[in-house]
Write an enzyme that holds these catalytic residues in place. Structure first.
Site, mmCIF file in Angstrom:
data_model
loop_
_atom_site.group_PDB
_atom_site.id
_atom_site.type_symbol
_atom_site.label_atom_id
_atom_site.label_comp_id
_atom_site.label_asym_id
_atom_site.label_seq_id
_atom_site.Cartn_x
_atom_site.Cartn_y
_atom_site.Cartn_z
ATOM 1 N N GLU A 46 0.838 -1.197 0.000
ATOM 2 C CA GLU A 46 0.000 0.000 0.000
ATOM 3 C C GLU A 46 0.877 1.253 0.000
ATOM 4 O OE1 GLU A 46 -3.740 1.554 2.843
ATOM 5 O OE2 GLU A 46 -2.505 -0.154 3.442
ATOM 6 N N LYS A 115 -9.369 3.229 -2.044
ATOM 7 C CA LYS A 115 -9.743 2.527 -0.818
ATOM 8 C C LYS A 115 -11.065 3.043 -0.274
ATOM 9 C CE LYS A 115 -7.524 1.061 3.527
ATOM 10 N NZ LYS A 115 -6.302 1.257 4.341
ATOM 11 N N CYS A 147 -5.893 -3.277 1.781
ATOM 12 C CA CYS A 147 -5.736 -3.447 3.224
ATOM 13 C C CYS A 147 -7.077 -3.599 3.943
ATOM 14 C CB CYS A 147 -4.908 -2.290 3.773
ATOM 15 S SG CYS A 147 -4.069 -2.664 5.345
#
Length: 275
Positions: A46, A115, A147
């Protein structure tokens, strides 16, 4: 039964907060190294350009695809003839996003994901995304998340990607622990096993997360350590590998992935509808 196989590299890259030039050069070197080892798909962590929640994102985030960091990764994918999946800090107008891209072996972006399930402490850095998507590749259908997207309530985001036809879910990550964390007393990783395994087993998909290593030197988690522990779960829900733990545990982990065709999933209303 149709099957496809490919070799994937999980790259536990050391990321230095705010040092975009160094990070992207290092990422390009690791992509080349993974390709030399036989990887056909390379999964990076990330925010590889600046590090997760580093305050430099406000000034240094780049455009996708026009920014230097994204262009460098596109060039690395093309030069090494590999697919590259990587997290990037994205500037779009006046906003900054925690994004990720999937780049094909010709250097073309197939997917961009912003995200959705950002931790609350990340909201001061990043706006939130508003969509999911998948991409057809020669190796199967790839879905992309980042994530904490994996542990949204009920794993709704990863499950949605599966309903969209994904065979493999790729997840750039940044897994961090307090500086005094004792891994022997509290082995890291259960939070991700609990998020990955049920979805992988239910939908017969592979789920793979690559986390960076290195110290967090800025932002709300300053002083914590990113510790790798990258995780791969196969289409039966079985853990295939976990990367080494540690702030200095940079490595390239190679994984042979075998995909087989799977039955189409119903809606859950099929029996009622057919009565």
């Amino acid at each position: 039964m149709n099957s496809k196989s490919f070799k994937l590299a999980l790259v536990q890259m050391n990321i230095k907060g705010g040092e975009s030039e160094w990070n992207i050069q290092h990422a390009s070197e690791l992509i080349s190294d993974a390709a030399r080892k036989g990887a056909q798909v390379v999964l990076l962590p990330e925010c590889v350009d600046l590090g997760w929640t580093d305050s430099s994102c406000k000034e240094m985030a780049g455009e996708i695809p026009g920014g230097h960091a994204c262009q460098a990764l596109m060039n690395a994918a093309k030069e090494n003839a590999v697919y590259v999946c990587s997290g990037l800090t994205e500037k779009f107008g006046d906003d900054v996003y925690n994004s990720a891209v999937l780049i094909d072996r010709n250097g073309k972006i197939l997917l961009k994901h912003r995200k959705l399930n950002e931790l609350t402490i990340g909201h001061g850095c990043y706006e939130l995304g508003d969509r999911l998507n998948v991409a057809q590749t020669e190796f199967g259908v790839f879905g992309l998340m980042i994530c904490a997207d994996a542990f949204a309530d009920g794993q709704v985001l990863s499950r949605s990607l599966c309903y969209m036809g994904a065979d493999v879910l790729l997840s750039p990550c940044a897994w961090a622990v307090p500086n005094d964390h004792d891994n022997e007393a509290e082995p890291y990783g259960d939070i991700w096993r609990e998020a990955y395994k049920p979805v992988a087993e239910e939908f017969s998909v592979w789920i793979i997360g690559a986390s960076n290593v290195g110290r967090i030197t800025d932002g709300p988690w300053k002083g914590r350590n990113c510790i790798g522990c990258s995780l791969a779960v196969d289409a039966s829900g079985k853990e295939i590998l976990q990367g080494p733990y540690g702030v200095d545990a940079e490595c390239i982990l190679l994984l042979d992935i075998q995909l087989t065709s799977r039955p189409a999933r119903g809606t859950g209303w099929d029996e009622l509808w057919n009565k």
